[in-house]
Motif scaffolding. Structure first.
Motif, mmCIF file in Angstrom:
data_model
loop_
_atom_site.group_PDB
_atom_site.id
_atom_site.type_symbol
_atom_site.label_atom_id
_atom_site.label_comp_id
_atom_site.label_asym_id
_atom_site.label_seq_id
_atom_site.Cartn_x
_atom_site.Cartn_y
_atom_site.Cartn_z
ATOM 1 N N ALA A 42 49.687 -43.444 7.917
ATOM 2 C CA ALA A 42 50.752 -43.375 8.916
ATOM 3 C C ALA A 42 50.166 -43.756 10.269
ATOM 4 C CB ALA A 42 51.364 -41.976 8.945
ATOM 5 N N ASP A 43 49.556 -44.928 10.336
ATOM 6 C CA ASP A 43 48.911 -45.389 11.559
ATOM 7 C C ASP A 43 49.954 -45.718 12.629
ATOM 8 O OD1 ASP A 43 46.748 -45.225 9.912
ATOM 9 O OD2 ASP A 43 46.338 -47.371 9.834
ATOM 10 N N ARG A 44 49.554 -45.547 13.886
ATOM 11 C CA ARG A 44 50.423 -45.924 15.001
ATOM 12 C C ARG A 44 49.552 -46.377 16.156
ATOM 13 N NH1 ARG A 44 55.089 -41.871 16.863
ATOM 14 N NH2 ARG A 44 53.520 -40.890 18.207
ATOM 15 N N GLY A 45 49.898 -47.524 16.709
ATOM 16 C CA GLY A 45 49.070 -48.082 17.769
ATOM 17 C C GLY A 45 47.677 -48.369 17.238
ATOM 18 N N GLU A 46 46.662 -47.923 17.962
ATOM 19 C CA GLU A 46 45.276 -48.123 17.538
ATOM 20 C C GLU A 46 44.756 -46.958 16.705
ATOM 21 O OE1 GLU A 46 42.972 -48.685 21.045
ATOM 22 O OE2 GLU A 46 43.700 -50.719 21.417
ATOM 23 N N VAL A 47 45.620 -45.988 16.411
ATOM 24 C CA VAL A 47 45.178 -44.749 15.777
ATOM 25 C C VAL A 47 45.442 -44.775 14.279
ATOM 26 C CG1 VAL A 47 45.525 -42.251 15.678
ATOM 27 C CG2 VAL A 47 45.510 -43.431 17.887
ATOM 28 N N SER A 48 44.455 -44.315 13.519
ATOM 29 C CA SER A 48 44.572 -44.209 12.077
ATOM 30 C C SER A 48 44.908 -42.775 11.694
ATOM 31 C CB SER A 48 43.252 -44.626 11.402
ATOM 32 O OG SER A 48 42.919 -45.959 11.718
ATOM 33 N N ASN A 49 45.878 -42.619 10.805
ATOM 34 C CA ASN A 49 46.302 -41.308 10.329
ATOM 35 C C ASN A 49 46.506 -41.357 8.824
ATOM 36 O OD1 ASN A 49 46.756 -40.086 13.046
ATOM 37 N ND2 ASN A 49 48.380 -41.617 13.165
ATOM 38 N N LEU A 50 46.278 -40.224 8.170
ATOM 39 C CA LEU A 50 46.417 -40.160 6.715
ATOM 40 C C LEU A 50 47.344 -39.017 6.327
ATOM 41 C CD1 LEU A 50 45.514 -41.116 3.870
ATOM 42 C CD2 LEU A 50 43.641 -39.451 4.035
ATOM 43 N N PHE A 51 48.323 -39.331 5.478
ATOM 44 C CA PHE A 51 49.197 -38.337 4.868
ATOM 45 C C PHE A 51 48.911 -38.319 3.368
ATOM 46 C CE2 PHE A 51 53.001 -37.366 2.423
ATOM 47 C CZ PHE A 51 53.478 -36.207 3.021
ATOM 48 N N ASP A 140 49.307 -40.676 19.472
ATOM 49 C CA ASP A 140 49.561 -41.394 18.220
ATOM 50 C C ASP A 140 48.855 -40.761 17.027
ATOM 51 O OD1 ASP A 140 51.207 -43.365 19.381
ATOM 52 O OD2 ASP A 140 49.438 -44.433 20.116
ATOM 53 N N GLY A 141 48.473 -39.496 17.164
ATOM 54 C CA GLY A 141 47.799 -38.798 16.078
ATOM 55 C C GLY A 141 48.755 -37.924 15.292
ATOM 56 N N TRP A 148 56.500 -39.586 11.269
ATOM 57 C CA TRP A 148 56.594 -40.296 9.989
ATOM 58 C C TRP A 148 57.159 -39.374 8.917
ATOM 59 C CZ3 TRP A 148 54.646 -39.578 5.124
ATOM 60 C CH2 TRP A 148 54.712 -40.662 4.233
ATOM 61 N N MET A 149 56.707 -38.139 8.895
ATOM 62 C CA MET A 149 57.204 -37.183 7.898
ATOM 63 C C MET A 149 58.696 -36.939 8.056
ATOM 64 S SD MET A 149 54.050 -34.437 7.865
ATOM 65 C CE MET A 149 54.942 -33.255 6.829
ATOM 66 N N GLU A 150 59.143 -36.795 9.302
ATOM 67 C CA GLU A 150 60.580 -36.580 9.531
ATOM 68 C C GLU A 150 61.399 -37.765 9.049
ATOM 69 O OE1 GLU A 150 63.651 -35.335 13.140
ATOM 70 O OE2 GLU A 150 61.573 -35.849 13.595
ATOM 71 N N ALA A 151 60.891 -38.969 9.303
ATOM 72 C CA ALA A 151 61.603 -40.173 8.872
ATOM 73 C C ALA A 151 61.655 -40.287 7.354
ATOM 74 C CB ALA A 151 60.943 -41.415 9.477
ATOM 75 N N LYS A 152 60.636 -39.763 6.674
ATOM 76 C CA LYS A 152 60.553 -39.859 5.213
ATOM 77 C C LYS A 152 61.074 -38.609 4.507
ATOM 78 C CE LYS A 152 58.578 -43.916 5.268
ATOM 79 N NZ LYS A 152 59.271 -45.125 4.751
#
Length: 380
Positions: A42-51, A140-141, A148-152
Motif C-alpha cells: 500500500a505504497d504512497r508517494g515515496e513511502v513503502s507500506n505493507l498490508f 504517507d505511512g 487503503w484499508m478503508e477503501a478496501k
C-alpha cells in the motif's frame, strides 16, 4: 518455529533509513507470503507500506499488529563500535540501527503470528500493517495504510503497536494512550536600526522575550488521572544578528507543546495566537505565527484490551505492567481512529543511539508475549 532473533537480524541488515525501503518490507512480504498471509503493498508517494492478512476478510474477530521498519539516520558511523547495519551479536546483544526501534518488535509479532496461525489456526483473522514512514513525516505511512484499508473494506477490531514501551525491563509498562504534540513558529517583526538611536527603531527582542516568558511559564493544567501536566517549551530563538550596535529587524522563535486530553491542537493554537496578539498590542511589533499539529492526545481507557495485554505480559515476564501515557508520539495516534489500540514492546532507552542494540533474550520473550495475547484473544 519462526526465529524472531534471525528475522530481527535480517531486518537490521536492510538499510531502511526513512524514506528508503532498504529491502525490509520486501523481506517481510516474502516471509509472510510463504506462511499463507495475503500481502499487498500500500505504497504512497515515496513511502513503502505493507498490508498482510491471514484469514478471510469479514471475520467476526480480526486482530491487528502495527509497526515500522524505517529507522533514523546512523549519524557518525565512525562512532559505532559495530557496523550499524551489520546485525552483529556480541555478549547476548544484537547491534544495529533499528535493533530496538523497532525491527525487533516487527520480527517478534510477525514470528508470533506466523507460528500461531500454523499451529492453532484461529476462527478469525490477523492483520499486520507495517510502514516505512514512522520516523519521518508519517503522512504517507500508517495513514496511507489506514486509508487503503478503508477503501478496501478491511477492518481491525483491536490493534497492538509494537513500539518499545518498557522502561527498565521488558513487561514493566504498557502504553494506553499518548500525549498530543504540536509545534509553533513565530516571526516577530520590528524595525532595524542603530542601537544608539532607539527612537528610530522598534526592537523585536524584548517582545520575543516577553512572549517566550509568558508561554513557557503559563500553567496549562495540573494533569489528569491518566496524563501528566501539559507543557509548552521554547526550543529556539534565532535572530542571526552578529553586530552589537544594530537593532535587528526581526527574530524567530519556535515552541513545542506536549498536551493531555484536556486540550486539543486547535484550542492550543488559539491560545498561542491570543498570547501573540497581546504581545503585539503591548509592544507594537508584528507577530506572524504558523502551527503544526503532529497528533492529538488520546486514551484507550483501561478495560478489556489493556487487561488482555497485561495478562499475557504478566504471565510471560512475571511483571505487573504500569498503564502509561508517557513519552513521545507514535503511529498509535493514527490507529486510534480506526480501532481500540494499545502499545507494548521492548525496553526503549537505547533507541536512536550510537551502537543501538537489543537484548536477544528479550526478542524471544516479546514473541512469547505476543503469542500469548493471540491465544487469549482467540480463546486458544
Amino acid at each position: 518455529m519462526t526465529d524472531p532473533q534471525k528475522l530481527t537480524a535480517d531486518l537490521v541488515k536492510c538499510p531502511s533509513v526513512t524514506p528508503e525501503e532498504g529491502g525490509a518490507l520486501v523481506l517481510l512480504e516474502e516471509v509472510l507470503s510463504a506462511a499463507g498471509f495475503d500481502c499487498t503493498r500500500a505504497d504512497r508517494g515515496e513511502v513503502s507500506n505493507l498490508f498482510a492478512r491471514w484469514g478471510d476478510k469479514g471475520h467476526a474477530r480480526t486482530f491487528g499488529f502495527n509497526g515500522h521498519t524505517d529507522v533514523v539516520p546512523v549519524g557518525d558511523e565512525a562512532a559505532w563500535t559495530h557496523p550499524p547495519f551489520g546485525a552483529e551479536e556480541v555478549d547476548g546483544w544484537l547491534y544495529g540501527r533499528g535493533a530496538t526501534d523497532m525491527k525487533s518488535g516487527v520480527a517478534a509479532f510477525a514470528a508470533a503470528a506466523i507460528d500461531f496461525v500454523r499451529d492453532t489456526p484461529p476462527d478469525g483473522a490477523i492483520i499486520l500493517t507495517i510502514t516505512g514512514d514512522e520516523e519521518g513525516s508519517s503522512v504517507d505511512g500508517t495513514p496511507a495504510l489506514l486509508d487503503w484499508m478503508e477503501a478496501k473494506g478491511e477492518k481491525m477490531d483491536i490493534c497492538i503497536v509494537g513500539e518499545p514501551t518498557s522502561v527498565e525491563s521488558i513487561g514493566d509498562m504498557i502504553k494506553i494512550g499518548r500525549r498530543g504534540a504540536m509545534s509553533a513558529w513565530f516571526t516577530v517583526k520590528g524595525k532595524q536600526g542603530h542601537s544608539a538611536y532607539l527612537h528610530k527603531v522598534l526592537n523585536p527582542m524584548p517582545a520575543v522575550a516577553l512572549l517566550a516568558h509568558r508561554l513557557s511559564s503559563h500553567v496549562l493544567d495540573e494533569g489528569t488521572d491518566h496524563f501528566d501536566a501539559s507543557t509548552c517549551s521554547v526550543v529556539t530563538i534565532d535572530t542571526g544578528n552578529t553586530a552589537t550596535n544594530v537593532i535587528p529587524g526581526q527574530t524567530r522563535m519556535a515552541v513545542n507543546l506536549r498536551f493531555n486530553d484536556t486540550h486539543s491542537g486547535e484550542s492550543l493554537t488559539d491560545w498561542l495566537r491570543e498570547e501573540a496578539d497581546k504581545v503585539e498590542a503591548e509592544t507594537g511589533v508584528r507577530i506572524e505565527m504558523r502551527a503544526q499539529i503532529s497528533g492529538e492526545a488520546f486514551l484507550t481507557p483501561p478495560g478489556d484490551l489493556s487487561a488482555l495485554v497485561a495478562g499475557a505480559v504478566s504471565r510471560e515476564t512475571n511483571q505487573s505492567p504500569i498503564l502509561s501515557t508517557t513519552g513521545g508520539t507514535s503511529d498509535a495516534r493514527f490507529v486510534k481512529s480506526h480501532c481500540p489500540v494499545v502499545e507494548f514492546g521492548l525496553v526503549g532507552h537505547r533507541m536512536h543511539q550510537v551502537d543501538e542494540r537489543v537484548w536477544i533474550d528479550d526478542i524471544h520473550a516479546l514473541k512469547r508475549v505476543y503469542t500469548g495475547i493471540l491465544r487469549d484473544y482467540f480463546g486458544g
